[in-house]
Design a protein around this motif. Structure first.
Motif, PDB file in Angstrom:
ATOM      1  N   PRO A  70     -60.468 -34.921-101.704  1.00  0.00           N
ATOM      2  CA  PRO A  70     -59.329 -35.017-102.621  1.00  0.00           C
ATOM      3  C   PRO A  70     -58.762 -33.645-102.978  1.00  0.00           C
ATOM      4  CG  PRO A  70     -61.117 -36.450-103.339  1.00  0.00           C
ATOM      5  CD  PRO A  70     -61.644 -35.639-102.189  1.00  0.00           C
ATOM      6  N   GLY A  71     -57.467 -33.513-102.852  1.00  0.00           N
ATOM      7  CA  GLY A  71     -56.802 -32.290-103.265  1.00  0.00           C
ATOM      8  C   GLY A  71     -56.867 -31.143-102.284  1.00  0.00           C
ATOM      9  N   LYS A  72     -57.483 -31.369-101.108  1.00  0.00           N
ATOM     10  CA  LYS A  72     -57.625 -30.263-100.154  1.00  0.00           C
ATOM     11  C   LYS A  72     -56.724 -30.471 -98.935  1.00  0.00           C
ATOM     12  CE  LYS A  72     -61.199 -28.107-102.141  1.00  0.00           C
ATOM     13  NZ  LYS A  72     -60.643 -27.612-103.404  1.00  0.00           N
ATOM     14  N   SER A  73     -56.357 -29.338 -98.330  1.00  0.00           N
ATOM     15  CA  SER A  73     -55.516 -29.421 -97.141  1.00  0.00           C
ATOM     16  C   SER A  73     -56.335 -29.171 -95.877  1.00  0.00           C
ATOM     17  CB  SER A  73     -54.352 -28.437 -97.239  1.00  0.00           C
ATOM     18  OG  SER A  73     -54.864 -27.129 -97.352  1.00  0.00           O
ATOM     19  N   CYS A  74     -57.493 -29.810 -95.822  1.00  0.00           N
ATOM     20  CA  CYS A  74     -58.270 -29.798 -94.591  1.00  0.00           C
ATOM     21  C   CYS A  74     -58.968 -31.150 -94.460  1.00  0.00           C
ATOM     22  CB  CYS A  74     -59.299 -28.671 -94.580  1.00  0.00           C
ATOM     23  SG  CYS A  74     -60.414 -28.686 -95.991  1.00  0.00           S
ATOM     24  N   ALA A  75     -59.389 -31.467 -93.241  1.00  0.00           N
ATOM     25  CA  ALA A  75     -60.046 -32.756 -93.002  1.00  0.00           C
ATOM     26  C   ALA A  75     -61.052 -32.570 -91.884  1.00  0.00           C
ATOM     27  CB  ALA A  75     -59.014 -33.807 -92.619  1.00  0.00           C
ATOM     28  N   PHE A  76     -62.015 -33.471 -91.840  1.00  0.00           N
ATOM     29  CA  PHE A  76     -63.085 -33.325 -90.859  1.00  0.00           C
ATOM     30  C   PHE A  76     -63.383 -34.654 -90.189  1.00  0.00           C
ATOM     31  CE2 PHE A  76     -63.514 -30.287 -94.238  1.00  0.00           C
ATOM     32  CZ  PHE A  76     -63.680 -29.093 -93.568  1.00  0.00           C
ATOM     33  N   MET A  77     -63.835 -34.563 -88.941  1.00  0.00           N
ATOM     34  CA  MET A  77     -64.266 -35.779 -88.253  1.00  0.00           C
ATOM     35  C   MET A  77     -65.461 -35.457 -87.369  1.00  0.00           C
ATOM     36  SD  MET A  77     -61.016 -35.981 -85.747  1.00  0.00           S
ATOM     37  CE  MET A  77     -60.011 -34.665 -86.394  1.00  0.00           C
ATOM     38  N   ARG A  78     -66.279 -36.457 -87.175  1.00  0.00           N
ATOM     39  CA  ARG A  78     -67.419 -36.281 -86.284  1.00  0.00           C
ATOM     40  C   ARG A  78     -67.364 -37.337 -85.200  1.00  0.00           C
ATOM     41  NH1 ARG A  78     -72.874 -37.279 -88.872  1.00  0.00           N
ATOM     42  NH2 ARG A  78     -72.629 -35.216 -89.779  1.00  0.00           N
ATOM     43  N   TYR A  79     -67.465 -36.851 -83.943  1.00  0.00           N
ATOM     44  CA  TYR A  79     -67.539 -37.774 -82.807  1.00  0.00           C
ATOM     45  C   TYR A  79     -68.992 -38.106 -82.507  1.00  0.00           C
ATOM     46  CZ  TYR A  79     -62.595 -37.454 -81.671  1.00  0.00           C
ATOM     47  OH  TYR A  79     -61.225 -37.561 -81.710  1.00  0.00           O
ATOM     48  N   LYS A  80     -69.172 -39.174 -81.747  1.00  0.00           N
ATOM     49  CA  LYS A  80     -70.533 -39.580 -81.353  1.00  0.00           C
ATOM     50  C   LYS A  80     -71.112 -38.628 -80.323  1.00  0.00           C
ATOM     51  CE  LYS A  80     -72.293 -43.736 -82.211  1.00  0.00           C
ATOM     52  NZ  LYS A  80     -72.139 -44.944 -82.869  1.00  0.00           N
ATOM     53  N   ASP A  81     -70.222 -38.025 -79.489  1.00  0.00           N
ATOM     54  CA  ASP A  81     -70.720 -37.112 -78.471  1.00  0.00           C
ATOM     55  C   ASP A  81     -69.784 -35.909 -78.333  1.00  0.00           C
ATOM     56  OD1 ASP A  81     -68.615 -37.868 -76.377  1.00  0.00           O
ATOM     57  OD2 ASP A  81     -69.564 -39.801 -76.817  1.00  0.00           O
ATOM     58  N   ILE A  82     -70.316 -34.823 -77.808  1.00  0.00           N
ATOM     59  CA  ILE A  82     -69.538 -33.585 -77.711  1.00  0.00           C
ATOM     60  C   ILE A  82     -68.363 -33.697 -76.728  1.00  0.00           C
ATOM     61  CG2 ILE A  82     -69.678 -31.124 -77.049  1.00  0.00           C
ATOM     62  CD1 ILE A  82     -72.380 -31.021 -78.454  1.00  0.00           C
ATOM     63  N   PRO A  83     -68.542 -34.358 -75.541  1.00  0.00           N
ATOM     64  CA  PRO A  83     -67.383 -34.470 -74.634  1.00  0.00           C
ATOM     65  C   PRO A  83     -66.147 -35.094 -75.303  1.00  0.00           C
ATOM     66  CG  PRO A  83     -69.379 -35.122 -73.479  1.00  0.00           C
ATOM     67  CD  PRO A  83     -69.772 -34.908 -74.915  1.00  0.00           C
ATOM     68  N   SER A  84     -66.366 -36.088 -76.173  1.00  0.00           N
ATOM     69  CA  SER A  84     -65.228 -36.704 -76.878  1.00  0.00           C
ATOM     70  C   SER A  84     -64.554 -35.690 -77.795  1.00  0.00           C
ATOM     71  CB  SER A  84     -65.699 -37.892 -77.716  1.00  0.00           C
ATOM     72  OG  SER A  84     -66.264 -38.879 -76.906  1.00  0.00           O
ATOM     73  N   ALA A  85     -65.381 -34.905 -78.482  1.00  0.00           N
ATOM     74  CA  ALA A  85     -64.827 -33.887 -79.385  1.00  0.00           C
ATOM     75  C   ALA A  85     -64.025 -32.856 -78.596  1.00  0.00           C
ATOM     76  CB  ALA A  85     -65.951 -33.216 -80.167  1.00  0.00           C
ATOM     77  N   VAL A  86     -64.546 -32.477 -77.424  1.00  0.00           N
ATOM     78  CA  VAL A  86     -63.851 -31.490 -76.583  1.00  0.00           C
ATOM     79  C   VAL A  86     -62.524 -32.065 -76.090  1.00  0.00           C
ATOM     80  CG1 VAL A  86     -63.972 -30.199 -74.404  1.00  0.00           C
ATOM     81  CG2 VAL A  86     -66.003 -30.354 -75.891  1.00  0.00           C
ATOM     82  N   LYS A  87     -62.563 -33.338 -75.666  1.00  0.00           N
ATOM     83  CA  LYS A  87     -61.331 -33.998 -75.201  1.00  0.00           C
ATOM     84  C   LYS A  87     -60.276 -34.001 -76.307  1.00  0.00           C
ATOM     85  CE  LYS A  87     -62.878 -37.745 -72.906  1.00  0.00           C
ATOM     86  NZ  LYS A  87     -62.945 -39.224 -72.723  1.00  0.00           N
ATOM     87  N   ALA A  88     -60.708 -34.368 -77.491  1.00  0.00           N
ATOM     88  CA  ALA A  88     -59.776 -34.428 -78.627  1.00  0.00           C
ATOM     89  C   ALA A  88     -59.240 -33.043 -78.948  1.00  0.00           C
ATOM     90  CB  ALA A  88     -60.478 -35.020 -79.850  1.00  0.00           C
ATOM     91  N   PHE A  89     -60.138 -32.052 -78.938  1.00  0.00           N
ATOM     92  CA  PHE A  89     -59.738 -30.681 -79.243  1.00  0.00           C
ATOM     93  C   PHE A  89     -58.673 -30.210 -78.258  1.00  0.00           C
ATOM     94  CE2 PHE A  89     -59.876 -26.129 -79.040  1.00  0.00           C
ATOM     95  CZ  PHE A  89     -60.142 -25.704 -80.331  1.00  0.00           C
ATOM     96  N   ASP A  90     -58.965 -30.385 -76.951  1.00  0.00           N
ATOM     97  CA  ASP A  90     -58.045 -29.879 -75.925  1.00  0.00           C
ATOM     98  C   ASP A  90     -56.687 -30.584 -75.963  1.00  0.00           C
ATOM     99  OD1 ASP A  90     -60.015 -28.169 -75.204  1.00  0.00           O
ATOM    100  OD2 ASP A  90     -60.696 -29.327 -73.458  1.00  0.00           O
ATOM    101  N   ALA A  91     -56.711 -31.866 -76.311  1.00  0.00           N
ATOM    102  CA  ALA A  91     -55.455 -32.626 -76.260  1.00  0.00           C
ATOM    103  C   ALA A  91     -54.588 -32.428 -77.506  1.00  0.00           C
ATOM    104  CB  ALA A  91     -55.758 -34.113 -76.087  1.00  0.00           C
ATOM    105  N   THR A  92     -55.209 -32.084 -78.634  1.00  0.00           N
ATOM    106  CA  THR A  92     -54.419 -32.101 -79.875  1.00  0.00           C
ATOM    107  C   THR A  92     -54.261 -30.746 -80.564  1.00  0.00           C
ATOM    108  OG1 THR A  92     -56.355 -32.603 -81.248  1.00  0.00           O
ATOM    109  CG2 THR A  92     -55.130 -34.480 -80.355  1.00  0.00           C
ATOM    110  N   ASN A  93     -55.175 -29.819 -80.300  1.00  0.00           N
ATOM    111  CA  ASN A  93     -55.110 -28.548 -81.027  1.00  0.00           C
ATOM    112  C   ASN A  93     -53.788 -27.835 -80.791  1.00  0.00           C
ATOM    113  OD1 ASN A  93     -55.967 -26.378 -82.586  1.00  0.00           O
ATOM    114  ND2 ASN A  93     -56.812 -25.298 -80.813  1.00  0.00           N
ATOM    115  N   THR A  94     -53.143 -27.444 -81.849  1.00  0.00           N
ATOM    116  CA  THR A  94     -51.823 -26.780 -81.886  1.00  0.00           C
ATOM    117  C   THR A  94     -50.705 -27.615 -81.248  1.00  0.00           C
ATOM    118  OG1 THR A  94     -51.948 -25.557 -79.788  1.00  0.00           O
ATOM    119  CG2 THR A  94     -52.959 -24.500 -81.706  1.00  0.00           C
ATOM    120  N   GLN A  95     -51.008 -28.897 -80.954  1.00  0.00           N
ATOM    121  CA  GLN A  95     -49.980 -29.732 -80.325  1.00  0.00           C
ATOM    122  C   GLN A  95     -49.621 -30.970 -81.141  1.00  0.00           C
ATOM    123  OE1 GLN A  95     -50.861 -30.238 -75.972  1.00  0.00           O
ATOM    124  NE2 GLN A  95     -52.433 -28.728 -76.491  1.00  0.00           N
TER     125      GLN A  95
END
Ligand SMILES: [Zn+2]
Length: 453
Positions: A70-95
């Motif tokens: 509440p009240g913060k301008s950041c958010a966090f998520m946890r994936y079940k596995d690292i490859p999913s996190a990497v996929k998400a990072f590569d596809a969405t970061n700065t885009q």
């Protein structure tokens, strides 16, 4: 700008954000990919929701947790596995452009996601609530759906409702027990009672028709209106219902399921449906989501003869007269708001002011049954955060009054220099960013909660 310069600019911004996040949440960023991603420049305060995160990030793999502070301008998520996190990072970061004003998000791998007290609960139901899945067959569902005909065309703003047996009056949150409706509960519903493990013959049915995006404000069904339990049958689509009492439990109501709301869950927990188009809930396997479809609910209740004699006295209108204050709120609304609506014309576009966390904190801590008055309530941004209190707002702007009304809040038009409120009306008063206009009455305690215990 060449790509090298651009990367340096992004890195600089990212470092700045990470520094702030670390200071505010203690979260540490990781040089190597982890399960955890932090969105560094968008969060709850910018309008980011779990729903939006699910919508954009679940396509890269199963999400295990989402944390918004509440009240913060950041958010966090946890994936079940690292490859999913990497996929998400590569596809969405700065885009991916879901930060404020359609700006792109900055992501970082982080060591852990922060713990929050507002964590949604999924491993238990409120005491007394029972969900029976597949309570009816598809054929029976079709039969019941054929009983009700709602306008499906047009952009209905609010859910549509039909009553049988007795009319539920939303102005008094009760039924007129002396005025039964000629139309009783359709006999086609009769087969349902034989399937219950207890004896129950309701005499009141409310059918609600919810389109995606529609919901119902959090409420406790008036004790003096109905007996225990309340049955809710979900047809055509599932929905997530939120139950609240000091904590929030998100409960999935599957299609063709019956919810039996009884005991503590009926008398002491409020329940409601958040107006939104995607639903989001936690399961043992992480979080899950679905796009909403039109849901028809059949709510069966038995009108209570006499007064309620439950053991949840704080929430009981029969036993706790503090709720008379809500009648006062309604009366004030009728006196001061009704006439001015006639003058309101044109469209009002909502400004996006966010609540101040400290004020929110104060409001959330008010005791059950407290009457809160917000003087200069604006668009009602401090309302709806505590389902256990009675809220009344006033503002001199008619347009803002209307906006509050549209959001379902009790509000009246008034000047803070001469509040048309009787002495001892409120347990708590807030006046945010207008306090220098307010002449204090000795009978209104400013900034102090005094609910009864
Ligand atoms: Zn009661």
């Amino acid at each position: 700008m060449d790509s090298n310069k651009l990367r340096k600019k992004v890195d600089r911004k990212l470092r700045k954000h990470l520094h702030i996040i670390n200071k505010e949440t203690g979260v540490v960023c990781s040089e190597i990919p982890t399960l955890n991603l932090g969105i560094c420049n968008a969060g709850q305060i910018n309008g980011l929701t779990e729903e939006i995160i699910v919508e954009h990030f679940s396509e890269y793999g199963p999400l295990e947790r989402i944390v918004l502070i509440p009240g913060k301008s950041c958010a966090f998520m946890r994936y079940k596995d690292i490859p999913s996190a990497v996929k998400a990072f590569d596809a969405t970061n700065t885009q991916l452009k879901i930060a404020q004003d359609g700006k792109p998000i900055y992501l970082a791998y982080v060591e852990t996601v922060p713990e929050t007290s507002s964590e949604k609960i999924y491993d238990r139901l409120p005491p007394g609530l029972q969900i029976i899945e597949n309570f009816i067959t598809e054929e029976e569902e079709a039969t019941l759906l054929s009983l009700c005909h709602f306008e499906t065309s047009g952009g209905m703003k609010h859910r549509q409702v039909k009553h049988y047996g007795y009319e539920f009056r939303y102005d008094i949150n009760n039924v007129d027990k002396n005025k039964p409706l000629p139309e009783k509960i359709p006999t086609e519903c009769g087969f349902l009672w034989d399937r219950l493990s207890f004896n129950f013959r309701p005499d009141q049915l409310t059918i609600n028709h919810y389109k995606p995006g529609q919901g119902i404000p959090s409420h406790v069904d008036t004790h003096s209106a109905f007996e225990d339990p309340i049955l809710s049958l979900s047809l055509n689509a599932p929905v997530v219902m939120e139950f609240k009492k000091n904590e929030t439990i998100c409960v999935l109501l599957p299609r063709r399921s019956l919810a039996i709301i009884s005991g503590e869950s009926r008398y002491a927990w409020s329940h409601g449906i958040v107006p939104r188009k995607y639903d989001f809930y936690y399961t043992e396997d992480g979080c899950s989501s679905f796009k909403r479809d039109t849901r028809i609910s059949f709510t069966f209740r038995k009108v209570l003869k006499g007064e309620c004699n439950c053991s949840y006295k704080l929430n009981c209108d029969s036993q706790n007269k503090i709720t008379i204050e809500s009648a006062l709120a309604t009366k004030l609304e009728n006196q001061h708001v009704h006439d001015v609506y006639e003058d309101i014309a044109g469209h009002f576009s909502e400004t996006r002011h966010k609540p101040w966390p400290n004020v929110l904190n104060f409001v959330e801590k008010l005791r059950v049954g407290s009457v809160l008055v917000d003087v200069g309530c604006g668009n009602g941004k401090y309302f709806g955060h505590n389902s256990q209190i009675i809220e009344l707002g006033t503002d001199r702007s008619l347009k803002l009054n209307e906006l509050c009304k549209e959001r379902g809040f009790e509000v009246f038009n008034g000047n803070c220099l001469s509040l048309p409120l009787k002495d001892n009306t409120a347990d708590a008063v807030i006046s945010i960013a207008v306090i220098h206009h307010l002449r204090r009455s000795p009978d209104i305690r400013v900034g102090q909660a005094t609910g009864e215990e």
